[in-house]
Motif scaffolding. Structure first.
Motif: not given
Length: 521
Positions: A325-337, A205-208, A210-219
């Motif tokens: 788009a919804i189907d892709v997000a439900l499969l790929n979102r790290l916070d949902l995983m 969970y911490d790695v996920r 962290f990856e979300l933090s990297r994405q938010d920083l990139a944005l």
């Protein structure tokens, strides 16, 4: 009687006067003490301010050069790379990953095998017997098996000898193997290794996160980068506007001298020129402020000199429908995983809590092999081997704590399921909003392109008519102001469209960053 009453009154009055005088003295003492304390504190503050002023007046020490290589003109890729390495919040999150890995390492070590050993040398004696030295050593290995059993092997050796002329020597060693297997409560990998499973899941969970933090920083880096590009375009527009208004001002002054325009037109042209000059100063100040904030986001020193390349990519259509788009997000979102895995964790804890209500039934086997070497016996090697096997049953007479734990795990499971449903709904809303924002930005950009082209034509016509004397300078300045505003909005819409597109990728969970923090589509 009357005399005694008067005497009593006089005594009471004297006592009250003494008490009042005593209270007054205590009050004076308290005032002096608090005054001394405040005086000391004020003097301390004065000393601190004097020291601070002395340090500020001294020549500051040169600051170290930034360790990260910063190009004089940054591209978006350069900015993402620098922020990925130097952003302070991201560095803190990266250290959190290290701490999570350390916790997981501790949990793995607790499972085993764990080695332990000890060595000792003890000298004993008294005035009636010779001194005796005893040397001993122990080595053990313990591990937790996948069945929930605890297995250990312990070996020890001991050597004892006297220090006198007729000393006796004894030596012995033993190896003990032990295994304890729970059959009901605590049996199986799930129950016995829960602490390890929890540590592994938390690290994931911490790695996920962290990856979300990297994405938010990139944005955030992208938004600020395009904001700087936009502001540079605004500055150029303001410079062009100032040049145009300078032309109008000089033209109006000349026409006023010829009597072809009124004094009001002349003053209006001068005022518009000053307004344009002030707008240029404000635009430059805004750019400097955004640059300083951008440095903070990148994590570089505030004194670092940098500029940004004026690059905003051409808009690219997303090319994805809402349902897809919804189907892709439900499969790929790290916070949902993570939300789904949290439900699995809660279900696992419910099963463990249910097993904890069972009796403690375990089987234990012990084997021991020992040898003894004694100089006082002719047969010095005495083998001593033994074993034991048995069952242990502990009846659950008091299970208040276990029942409470079971109830708590059911509550935790219900919360996890509700959180999963909420997270799924939020993911769907994020995707819908991101798609709407992207389509709106694309439509606004297309409209703004047409408006900017129309305003450019309008300025050309207004300039020619002004030079022919068909319109006043007010009509020309209005046209030029509208053109500057249109150009400003055009570059902002370009940045907004690109940011909305990257935000959509982030909301879909398909924004992939490499090790340097640069995304690849």
């Amino acid at each position: 009687m009357r005399g005694r009453s008067i005497s009593s009154i006089l005594k009471a009055s004297a006592f009250c006067a003494a008490v009042a005088g005593c209270a007054s003295a205590q009050l004076d003492l308290s005032e002096r003490q608090t005054g001394e304390i405040l005086t000391d504190l004020s003097a301390r503050v004065d000393r601190e301010r004097a020291e601070a002023k002395k340090k500020s007046d001294a020549k500051p020490a040169p600051k170290p050069e930034p360790q990260v290589e910063v190009p004089p003109v940054l591209s978006l890729t350069d900015a993402l790379r620098i922020a990925g390495a130097k952003n302070r919040d991201l560095m803190t999150s990266r250290e959190g990953l290290t701490l999570a890995a350390l916790s997981l390492l501790d949990a793995q070590n607790a499972v085993g095998p764990r080695l332990a050993g000890s060595v000792s040398s003890i000298l004993t004696g008294d005035d009636r017997a010779e001194k005796v030295r005893t040397n001993a050593g122990t080595l053990s290995a313990t591990t937790l098996l996948g069945t929930g059993a605890t297995a250990s092997v312990t070996g020890d050796a001991q050597h004892t000898h006297g220090l006198g002329d007729t000393s006796d020597t004894r030596a012995g060693s033993a190896v003990v193997g032990r295994i304890s297997q729970p059959l009901l409560r605590g049996a199986g990998y799930e129950s016995s290794h829960e602490f390890l499973t929890t540590a592994e899941r938390q690290s994931l969970y911490d790695v996920r996160d962290f990856e979300l933090s990297r994405q938010d920083l990139a944005l955030e880096v992208q938004r600020q980068f395009y904001g700087l590009v936009t502001q540079k375009q605004v500055i150029r527009n303001r410079e062009l506007s100032l040049s145009n208004f300078d032309f109008v001002k000089r033209r109006s002054d000349r026409l006023f001298e010829l009597g072809r325009v009124s004094e009001v037109d002349k003053f209006r042209a001068a005022r518009e020129y000053l307004v344009a000059e002030n707008d240029l100063v404000d635009a430059k100040q805004a750019y400097e402020f955004q640059i300083d904030r951008f440095k903070l986001t990148l994590g570089v020193d505030a004194t670092t000199k940098l500029d940004v390349a004026e690059e905003i990519p051409e808009p690219r259509p997303a090319g994805i429908e809402l349902r897809r788009a919804i189907d892709v997000a439900l499969l790929n979102r790290l916070d949902l995983m993570t939300a789904r895995d949290t439900v699995d964790d809660a279900e696992r804890r419910v099963r463990i809590a249910e097993r904890n209500l069972l009796p403690d039934l375990s089987v234990e086997a012990v084997g021991r092999s020992a040898s003894l070497d004694d100089s006082r016996h002719v047969d010095s090697a005495l083998a001593r081997d033994s074993y034991s096997l048995g069952l242990s049953l502990v009846l659950p007479l008091d299970r208040v704590r276990e029942r409470g734990a079971l109830r708590a795990t059911h509550i935790e499971l219900n919360r996890a399921r509700r959180n999963l449903a909420t997270t799924e709904d939020n993911v769907i809303l994020d995707v819908r909003q991101a798609l709407r924002s992207l389509r709106s930005a694309e439509a606004s950009l297309e409209i703004q392109v047409q408006i900017a082209a129309s305003e450019e034509k309008n300025v050309k016509v207004a300039r020619m008519r002004f030079e022919r004397g068909e319109i006043s300078n007010r009509d020309l300045t209005d046209a030029m102001t509208n053109l500057v505003d249109a150009r400003d909005r055009l570059v902002r819409e370009q940045a907004t469209a690109e940011t909305a597109r990257i935000q959509l990728l982030r909301n879909l969970g398909v924004l992939y960053l490499d090790a340097e923090g640069i995304w690849h589509e």
